[in-house]
Write an enzyme that holds these catalytic residues in place. Structure first.
Site, short mmCIF file in Angstrom:
data_model
loop_
_atom_site.label_atom_id
_atom_site.label_comp_id
_atom_site.label_asym_id
_atom_site.label_seq_id
_atom_site.Cartn_x
_atom_site.Cartn_y
_atom_site.Cartn_z
N ALA A 83 0.85 -1.19 0.00
CA ALA A 83 0.00 0.00 0.00
C ALA A 83 0.88 1.23 0.00
CB ALA A 83 -0.89 0.02 1.24
N THR A 130 -6.27 -0.73 8.34
CA THR A 130 -5.91 0.24 9.38
C THR A 130 -7.13 0.67 10.20
OG1 THR A 130 -5.13 2.51 9.67
CG2 THR A 130 -6.17 2.02 7.59
N ASP A 131 -6.86 1.14 11.42
CA ASP A 131 -7.96 1.69 12.24
C ASP A 131 -8.46 3.04 11.71
OD1 ASP A 131 -5.79 3.27 12.97
OD2 ASP A 131 -6.01 2.98 15.12
N GLU A 132 -7.67 3.66 10.80
CA GLU A 132 -8.06 5.00 10.32
C GLU A 132 -9.35 4.97 9.52
OE1 GLU A 132 -5.04 7.50 8.72
OE2 GLU A 132 -3.54 6.79 10.12
N TYR A 155 -5.71 8.86 2.30
CA TYR A 155 -5.17 7.54 2.66
C TYR A 155 -6.26 6.66 3.26
CZ TYR A 155 -3.04 3.98 5.65
OH TYR A 155 -2.75 2.81 6.30
N LYS A 159 -8.01 3.13 1.92
CA LYS A 159 -7.98 1.86 2.67
C LYS A 159 -9.42 1.39 2.93
CE LYS A 159 -4.94 -0.18 4.12
NZ LYS A 159 -4.04 -1.24 3.53
N ASN A 254 0.56 13.00 21.22
CA ASN A 254 1.81 13.12 20.46
C ASN A 254 2.91 13.82 21.26
OD1 ASN A 254 0.68 11.85 18.27
ND2 ASN A 254 0.15 13.74 17.21
N HIS A 289 -6.59 16.78 10.36
CA HIS A 289 -5.89 15.91 11.32
C HIS A 289 -6.87 15.19 12.26
CE1 HIS A 289 -2.01 15.80 13.98
NE2 HIS A 289 -2.52 14.60 13.76
P1 NAD Z 1 5.18 0.80 4.08
O1 NAD Z 1 4.87 2.06 3.33
O2 NAD Z 1 6.34 0.76 4.99
O3 NAD Z 1 5.37 -0.40 3.04
C1 NAD Z 1 4.54 -0.58 1.92
C2 NAD Z 1 5.22 -1.58 0.98
O4 NAD Z 1 4.34 -1.76 -0.14
C3 NAD Z 1 6.56 -1.07 0.43
O5 NAD Z 1 7.52 -2.10 0.50
C4 NAD Z 1 6.25 -0.71 -1.00
O6 NAD Z 1 7.35 -0.87 -1.88
C5 NAD Z 1 5.12 -1.67 -1.34
N1 NAD Z 1 4.25 -1.15 -2.41
C6 NAD Z 1 3.71 0.09 -2.49
N2 NAD Z 1 3.01 0.20 -3.63
C7 NAD Z 1 3.09 -1.00 -4.28
C8 NAD Z 1 2.58 -1.50 -5.50
N3 NAD Z 1 1.83 -0.73 -6.29
N4 NAD Z 1 2.84 -2.79 -5.83
C9 NAD Z 1 3.60 -3.57 -5.01
N5 NAD Z 1 4.14 -3.13 -3.86
C10 NAD Z 1 3.89 -1.87 -3.50
O7 NAD Z 1 3.82 0.44 4.82
P2 NAD Z 1 3.60 -0.23 6.26
O8 NAD Z 1 3.57 0.83 7.27
O9 NAD Z 1 4.49 -1.40 6.41
O10 NAD Z 1 2.09 -0.74 6.09
C11 NAD Z 1 1.81 -2.02 5.51
C12 NAD Z 1 0.32 -2.23 5.47
O11 NAD Z 1 -0.22 -2.16 6.78
C13 NAD Z 1 -0.44 -1.16 4.66
O12 NAD Z 1 -1.48 -1.79 3.98
C14 NAD Z 1 -0.97 -0.21 5.72
O13 NAD Z 1 -2.15 0.42 5.26
C15 NAD Z 1 -1.24 -1.17 6.85
N6 NAD Z 1 -1.17 -0.59 8.20
C16 NAD Z 1 -0.08 0.16 8.59
C17 NAD Z 1 -0.01 0.64 9.89
C18 NAD Z 1 1.18 1.44 10.37
O14 NAD Z 1 1.14 1.97 11.49
N7 NAD Z 1 2.26 1.55 9.61
C19 NAD Z 1 -1.06 0.39 10.78
C20 NAD Z 1 -2.17 -0.36 10.34
C21 NAD Z 1 -2.19 -0.86 9.05
O1 DAU Z 2 -3.50 4.24 12.71
C1 DAU Z 2 -2.80 3.46 11.79
C2 DAU Z 2 -2.06 4.36 10.83
O2 DAU Z 2 -0.98 4.91 11.55
C3 DAU Z 2 -1.56 3.62 9.59
O3 DAU Z 2 -2.66 3.15 8.86
C4 DAU Z 2 -0.71 4.54 8.72
O4 DAU Z 2 -0.18 3.80 7.63
C5 DAU Z 2 0.41 5.08 9.56
O5 DAU Z 2 1.18 6.00 8.81
C6 DAU Z 2 -0.12 5.77 10.82
O6 DAU Z 2 -0.81 7.00 10.50
P1 DAU Z 2 -0.64 8.35 11.36
O7 DAU Z 2 -0.96 9.50 10.50
O8 DAU Z 2 -1.32 8.24 12.67
O9 DAU Z 2 0.97 8.24 11.63
P2 DAU Z 2 2.13 9.33 11.58
O10 DAU Z 2 3.35 8.69 12.14
O11 DAU Z 2 2.23 10.00 10.25
O12 DAU Z 2 1.63 10.44 12.63
C7 DAU Z 2 1.38 10.09 13.99
C8 DAU Z 2 0.86 11.33 14.69
O13 DAU Z 2 1.93 12.30 14.78
C9 DAU Z 2 -0.26 12.05 13.95
O14 DAU Z 2 -1.15 12.61 14.89
C10 DAU Z 2 0.45 13.16 13.18
C11 DAU Z 2 1.60 13.51 14.09
N1 DAU Z 2 2.84 13.96 13.42
C12 DAU Z 2 3.33 13.24 12.40
C13 DAU Z 2 4.48 13.63 11.74
C14 DAU Z 2 5.03 12.82 10.58
C15 DAU Z 2 3.52 15.09 13.89
O15 DAU Z 2 3.07 15.74 14.87
N2 DAU Z 2 4.66 15.45 13.26
C16 DAU Z 2 5.17 14.79 12.20
O16 DAU Z 2 6.22 15.22 11.64
#
Ligand code: NAD
Ligand code: DAU
Length: 349
Positions: A83, A130-132, A155, A159, A254, A289
């Site tokens: 993703a 995601t929970d979002e 985003y 999702k 945060n 936000h």
């Molecule tokens: P990430 O951005 O670190 O990794 C995404 C991966 O997907 C990368 O390796 C990228 O190269 C690959 N990718 C992107 N577009 C692609 C495409 N078109 N074809 C094939 N591969 C592709 O993401 P993450 O944080 O590891 O999240 C992974 C999954 O979990 C996502 O679906 C995200 O929505 C979900 N998720 C993330 C979080 C979080 O906090 N990071 C929380 C809940 C759910």
């Molecule tokens: O809840 C799950 C989600 O959590 C996933 O689905 C997303 O892929 C993942 O990116 C994450 O989303 P958030 O937007 O919550 O994460 P982020 O780390 O970008 O931001 C966390 C919080 O911090 C949010 O309230 C925004 C704030 N923030 C973020 C950045 C990058 C700042 O205050 N400063 C920053 O520079």
């Protein structure tokens, strides 16, 4: 079992790939990843030569490529993580999110439907979400599996759309699916565009740590390996057609989180107590936000016996230790394009 994991070179995907490769030596595990800016094969150096692991470079937005791939490898199951994952990037450029998260997911569903041709015995499509998708909470309450969808960023809308398509393919075509919706992950290999690794990087370099708005937004943080363990439990023991919420029971404002992180960094870097907190800089808030996310994971805990294995203090310490021990990884991912992204997002600092 021929198991396709998508997005396995990313943050969460790499931990899921490692867990499955190490835990299930009889599975043939294929990692399909387009290697976007977020994908990094360095994340998997330790497992890349295992006999049960194969990397496939490819893009899920390419439907005919997927059809050929499924014909060639006869996958039994898919764990779908690929993703576009960063909210700020979705605000700056939403179309990549529609392409990968919506179209890419539908392409994968269609590839499975065609390849499995109605014979679903032993087959599974597990979608990681995601929970979002549930929107934003006020001061009280938790997201449950019954909370109505209310996505509010490009985003989360992409999702949410993908989740709806997964359920539609289950109800209409009988495709065996499972879903999970997880809260914010943190841990090793997290790309430093997200709050915790970005702050670790900036504190280490003595650069300003950007906090959006007043730093009052709340997130529920889960150590990435605990998410990977939840995916393992749901993949193997969850019920087909069901959704499971995954969260850390670990809500942080945060600003409080960043202050704690500054203190952990001071200790690790041998700085005076309070030194890194001086780097905290309040910047323009994120558009739209979401105020608060918090997850009720009681279904997963009761039905599958999962619970987080580390406290936030332990997880944060492990994370900081990893980043400080892996300076080369951090340097590599923050060179080149990252600097242009950073300048666009935060201005020249
Ligand atoms: P990430 O951005 O670190 O990794 C995404 C991966 O997907 C990368 O390796 C990228 O190269 C690959 N990718 C992107 N577009 C692609 C495409 N078109 N074809 C094939 N591969 C592709 O993401 P993450 O944080 O590891 O999240 C992974 C999954 O979990 C996502 O679906 C995200 O929505 C979900 N998720 C993330 C979080 C979080 O906090 N990071 C929380 C809940 C759910
Ligand atoms: O809840 C799950 C989600 O959590 C996933 O689905 C997303 O892929 C993942 O990116 C994450 O989303 P958030 O937007 O919550 O994460 P982020 O780390 O970008 O931001 C966390 C919080 O911090 C949010 O309230 C925004 C704030 N923030 C973020 C950045 C990058 C700042 O205050 N400063 C920053 O520079």
């Amino acid at each position: 079992m021929n198991l396709l994991i998508t997005g396995g070179a990313g943050f969460i995907g790499s931990h899921v790939v490692r867990l499955f490769v190490e835990s299930y030596p009889t599975y043939n595990i294929f990692n399909l990843d387009a290697l976007t800016y977020a994908g990094n094969l360095q994340n998997l150096r330790d497992v890349e030569s295992r006999p049960n692991y194969t990397f496939l470079k490819g893009d899920i937005t390419d439907a005919s490529f997927l059809e050929q791939l499924f014909a060639e490898h006869r996958f039994d199951a898919v764990v779908h993580l690929a993703a576009e994952s960063h909210v700020d990037r979705s605000i700056a450029g939403p179309m990549a999110f529609v392409q990968t998260n919506v179209m890419g997911t539908v392409n994968l569903l269609e590839a499975c439907r065609r390849a499995w041709a109605g014979d679903y015995a032993g087959k599974l499509f597990y979608h990681v979400s995601t929970d979002e998708v549930y929107g934003s909470l006020g001061e009280n309450g938790l997201f449950t599996e019954q909370t109505p969808y209310d996505p509010r960023s490009p985003y989360s809308a992409s999702k949410a759309a993908s989740d709806h398509f997964i359920r539609a393919w289950h109800h209409t075509y009988g495709l065996p699916v499972k879903l999970s919706n997880c809260s914010n992950n943190y841990g090793p290999n997290h790309f430093p565009e997200k709050l915790i690794p970005l702050a670790i990087h900036n504190i280490k370099e003595g650069r300003p740590v950007p906090v959006y708005g007043k730093g009052e937004n709340v997130r529920d943080w889960l150590y990435v390996l605990d998410h990977a363990r939840a995916i393992d439990a749901i993949f193997h023991r969850g019920k087909v057609g069901e959704t499971y919420n995954v969260g850390g029971v670990n809500e942080w404002r945060n600003l409080d989180l960043i202050e704690l992180l500054c203190d952990v960094m001071d200790e690790n870097l041998g700085r005076e107590p309070g030194e890194s907190r001086k780097l905290i800089t309040f910047v323009k808030d994120r558009a739209g936000h979401d105020a608060r996310y918090a997850i009720d994971s009681s279904k997963l805990m009761k039905e599958l016996g999962w619970k987080p294995s580390v406290t936030f203090e332990q997880g944060l310490k492990k994370t900081v230790d990893w980043y400080l021990a892996n300076g080369a990884w951090l340097e590599e991912v923050t060179s080149g394009h990252y600097q242009q992204y950073y300048a666009r997002q935060y201005g020249e600092r």
